[in-house]
Design a protein around this motif. Structure first.
Motif, short mmCIF file in Angstrom:
data_model
loop_
_atom_site.label_atom_id
_atom_site.label_comp_id
_atom_site.label_asym_id
_atom_site.label_seq_id
_atom_site.Cartn_x
_atom_site.Cartn_y
_atom_site.Cartn_z
N THR A 136 1.15 4.78 10.34
CA THR A 136 1.29 3.78 9.31
C THR A 136 0.72 2.30 10.16
OG1 THR A 136 2.88 4.81 8.02
CG2 THR A 136 2.91 2.33 8.09
N PRO A 137 1.28 2.06 11.28
CA PRO A 137 0.81 0.55 11.93
C PRO A 137 -0.66 0.50 11.90
CG PRO A 137 2.75 1.61 13.09
CD PRO A 137 2.12 2.89 12.16
N THR A 138 -1.48 1.82 12.25
CA THR A 138 -2.99 1.59 12.27
C THR A 138 -3.47 1.17 11.06
OG1 THR A 138 -2.86 3.44 13.91
CG2 THR A 138 -5.00 2.74 12.92
N VAL A 175 4.77 6.76 0.15
CA VAL A 175 5.83 5.94 0.43
C VAL A 175 4.99 4.53 0.49
CG1 VAL A 175 7.15 5.14 2.58
CG2 VAL A 175 6.61 7.66 2.23
N VAL A 176 5.91 3.57 -0.18
CA VAL A 176 5.27 2.37 -0.34
C VAL A 176 5.58 1.54 0.76
CG1 VAL A 176 5.04 0.16 -2.02
CG2 VAL A 176 5.38 2.60 -2.72
N VAL A 177 4.60 0.72 1.43
CA VAL A 177 4.48 -0.15 2.74
C VAL A 177 3.98 -1.62 2.10
CG1 VAL A 177 4.09 -0.24 5.13
CG2 VAL A 177 4.36 1.96 3.98
N ASN A 178 4.65 -2.50 2.93
CA ASN A 178 4.09 -3.88 2.80
C ASN A 178 2.95 -4.35 3.96
OD1 ASN A 178 5.69 -4.70 5.10
ND2 ASN A 178 7.08 -5.76 3.38
N LEU A 179 2.48 -5.28 3.86
CA LEU A 179 1.62 -5.73 5.03
C LEU A 179 1.95 -6.13 6.20
CD1 LEU A 179 -1.44 -6.89 2.72
CD2 LEU A 179 -1.64 -4.91 4.29
N LYS A 180 3.48 -6.28 6.41
CA LYS A 180 3.98 -6.24 7.61
C LYS A 180 4.29 -4.70 8.25
CE LYS A 180 6.52 -10.50 6.32
NZ LYS A 180 8.01 -11.04 5.66
N GLY A 181 4.23 -3.92 7.50
CA GLY A 181 4.34 -2.71 7.87
C GLY A 181 5.77 -1.98 7.41
N GLU A 182 6.54 -2.54 6.77
CA GLU A 182 7.75 -2.24 6.31
C GLU A 182 7.70 -1.45 5.00
OE1 GLU A 182 9.92 -6.69 7.57
OE2 GLU A 182 9.09 -6.30 5.65
N VAL A 183 8.73 -0.21 5.06
CA VAL A 183 8.79 0.59 3.96
C VAL A 183 9.48 -0.15 2.90
CG1 VAL A 183 9.84 2.78 3.26
CG2 VAL A 183 8.74 2.77 5.35
N TYR A 225 0.80 -1.28 0.02
CA TYR A 225 0.03 0.17 0.12
C TYR A 225 0.69 1.20 -0.01
CZ TYR A 225 0.27 0.42 5.30
OH TYR A 225 0.78 0.92 6.37
N VAL A 226 0.28 2.05 -0.44
CA VAL A 226 0.88 3.50 -0.65
C VAL A 226 0.25 4.63 0.41
CG1 VAL A 226 0.78 5.49 -2.07
CG2 VAL A 226 1.38 3.27 -2.89
N ILE A 227 1.16 5.35 1.07
CA ILE A 227 0.70 6.33 2.12
C ILE A 227 1.49 7.64 2.17
CG2 ILE A 227 2.31 5.31 3.72
CD1 ILE A 227 -0.25 5.59 6.01
N LYS A 228 0.73 8.75 2.55
CA LYS A 228 1.26 9.85 2.93
C LYS A 228 2.75 10.14 3.76
CE LYS A 228 0.29 14.63 4.38
NZ LYS A 228 0.88 14.69 5.74
N PRO A 229 3.61 10.42 3.45
CA PRO A 229 4.90 10.66 4.43
C PRO A 229 4.21 11.64 5.48
CG PRO A 229 5.09 12.08 2.54
CD PRO A 229 3.98 11.28 2.08
N SER A 230 5.06 11.29 6.66
CA SER A 230 4.77 11.89 8.07
C SER A 230 5.06 13.28 7.88
CB SER A 230 5.41 11.45 8.93
OG SER A 230 5.13 11.79 10.26
#
Lengths: 243, 243, 243, 243
Positions: free
Chosen positions: B76-78, B57-65, B39-44
């Motif tokens: 991101t962890p939420t 930022v691209v993140v996997n389903l373990k929460g890793e960038v 998934y793709v998310i806004k930077p902090s």
């Protein structure tokens, strides 16, 4: 077909976001040609910034689409019902403007508490009865019109002098001689609902306007002796005479 | 990598200030590619007027960038927790929109009091339990997702039919099939929270919508028999049939 | 005739929508030339975005139109009355700004609860008595001026130190040495009415400012010892002296 | 003299109308050069749309004007007092933002009821005691600073961790390491005051945040272990570690 009316209805629809009366696509305006027995209404679910005059849908007084490639507003049966039962109105608007919705959710009339109200609405703006389970399942949008008309009849209200109603749990409908005037009335309702809310939190006294003040303000703007604005014989004379 | 999704998530983020849902950098939207499990998310902490699609930022389903030079949203962890436990959602949004926050601070659900609510949310929008001291200290953002999911489970709610929750003392999360729909749902929540607040000040009566009205409005817009808007077989037919 | 004053009154009128004090045509500003005994006022019912300086109507202190093709504001008799009885004012504004209207509808003064109030209004802004049935039917707009003047007299208020009043059930009038200052005072009234409302919901304690704080703030901005702003001998000296 | 600081203070002042924190000229920002012992402040009563960087007035820590043709803000003695007694602050802002003023008028703290509050303010934002008659008449603006400092001392508050206060009956002051951060803190205060007001009307329950949640949110953004935003070593690592 009805190109001028489509333009007029389009422009009235475009007033809704400008006046802060709608979010997203949550509102619709229609206007009627009484001679032809046809009315023109916003298509369902189209965002305001994509809307064009030629998108307007033409509907007859049986609620049938007569012209238009798009689906008309899902509230079309309500408009049809109101045009059939309020024979002198030329335009109808439905919004989910937030202050009027708050009163509708509370199942409370918007009471006549100040002269801005009286300038436009001769009585409290009634909250029509919520629909029953049967009315909702049988013909939801048509019965939404029915509860408005029934409420005006039961309370003996004049739909021309009080050109709006709340549908309980839902939101406001307003109308008028033209689509533009209907939108004006919807905005006045929103403004006075906000003011009423705050007045009702400030005090628990009965704040209802006396009838003679309703008479004065309403007839200052309406009817043969109106003297507000530029389009009547009485106004300049009045300004001189009064002092 | 995921350039289209980045653009989509960027545009959904940019809707937040336009819709009045955020001040400063207080909000974030993500969107997921379920096939790739990324998934793709806004930077902090990046201001909206400096944000660019390529900052996502691209993140996997373990929460890793997986890709991106910037830190992802601190929430991101939420997002990770929600994507793992609500398998049909495609986008998530978190804001601190003021009316929803007021209900969250009061530890109260946003109740279903009007049809605007029912058009989007099939039930009250729940206020998830506040986190315990241990949950906060152990894994604050992850447990924020956990309390939402637990609340839906305990109350037997369908996360697709009620696509939002409040986290008590904190604020709203909303979701949907796409990032854009998630933002729409977040705005609806804000609008109905405002309307509910005012209705609840106007009267202490029980104003909860009856189930049959929730059914009518929700299914007017969702599912096989929906007839609102332009993209379904039922709507034009309905407009004719109903009157 | 009075071209400069027309321009000044026009510009003051155009401030009303910019400051959020009016919807549609619901407000009017006038300004007077005391030497000539003539005042200039907005025409009745003309939308702000169509208004031009040359539309302004010239009226004498008997309330007669002296120049202008349009009808003057329907509130003209109120302006005439106030100019005749408050001889030191140079401009008058009437609006239906929503917070002031809420207090007027509740028939309550806008109390002096904070120093923003004290900077402009030396006392509570009074809610003048509602008009009687006879006063409304005999000369509504003229008697609207009369109830304001009577209220100031009965309460021993100084109309220069407290340059505004509410008319119960109706709305605010404000005034000042110039049309521009009158509009400023109308905006201050709206701001403090909003703040007062919220303070009064937060607590039922008596929050009225003590007289010594009213004195300090009012005279910091007004009179021989004022030191706020750039146009007085005391201010820079004060800034140095005080520390 | 201090041209960069003047520019910085000018820009911080110009944020006030953009963020909806001021009407007219009702607000001022200053910024200090601690090495030189001089600070720069907005001139008194100048409208924001006429303000220029070179209008800023330079003042020393005795409150004397060192450079500038215009009078400094009439609140200059308050700024001087705060710079002298809060030695680590770099900028100060005073506004009359309406929600904070409502709490000040009610003589009530802005309580910590949600995590937006905790992100910026580690405790309730205190309402400093109203000034006595003697304090007002002796040195009003200087004693306005004194009551703030006294309140922080009496309650054992850390002015860096809670960078704002209300002055009862008057309004908010906020501060921070820079003028820009001070304005940010003033906006956060306004936002949470609005949210608190609504939460406090929704319920009479005690809604104060527990200390462990204040700790979590405050230290997520501040200090050695902060992980919000882009400028710290912990954030990306945190995002990975947390799930």
């Amino acid at each position: 077909m009805l190109e001028e009316l489509k333009q007029e209805v389009y422009e009235a629809n475009m007033q809704l976001p400008k006046l802060g009366l709608v979010s997203f696509t949550w509102g619709n305006v229609s206007g009627i040609d009484r001679e032809k027995g046809l009315y023109v209404i916003k298509p369902s679910g189209v965002p305001y910034d994509e809307l064009k005059p030629e998108d307007m849908v033409v509907v007859n007084l049986k609620g049938e689409v007569v012209e238009g490639d798009m689906n008309p507003s899902s509230d079309t049966p309500t408009h049809t019902y109101l045009y059939n039962h309020f024979p002198k109105i030329g335009g109808i608007v439905h919004t989910h403007s937030p202050w009027a919705v708050s009163f509708a959710a509370a199942n409370m009339d918007v009471p006549a508490l100040n002269t801005t109200h009286a300038d436009t609405f001769y009585t409290d703006v009634p909250a029509a009865d919520a629909l029953t389970k049967e009315e909702i399942e049988e013909d939801y949008e048509g019965n939404t019109g029915k509860t408005i008309v029934r409420t005006f009849k039961e309370r003996g209200l004049d739909y021309e002098a009080t050109p709006a109603a709340l549908v309980s749990q839902h939101g406001p409908f307003a109308w008028g001689p033209t689509p533009d005037k209907a939108v004006y009335n919807a905005k006045v309702l929103e403004v006075v609902a906000e003011e009423d809310y705050h007045a009702m939190q400030l005090t628990r006294q009965n704040l209802e306007l006396p009838q003679y003040l309703l008479d004065k303000h309403y007839y200052r703007k309406h009817g043969a002796n109106a003297y507000y604005g530029q389009n009547n014989a009485h106004s300049k004379d009045h300004a001189k005479r009064e002092n």
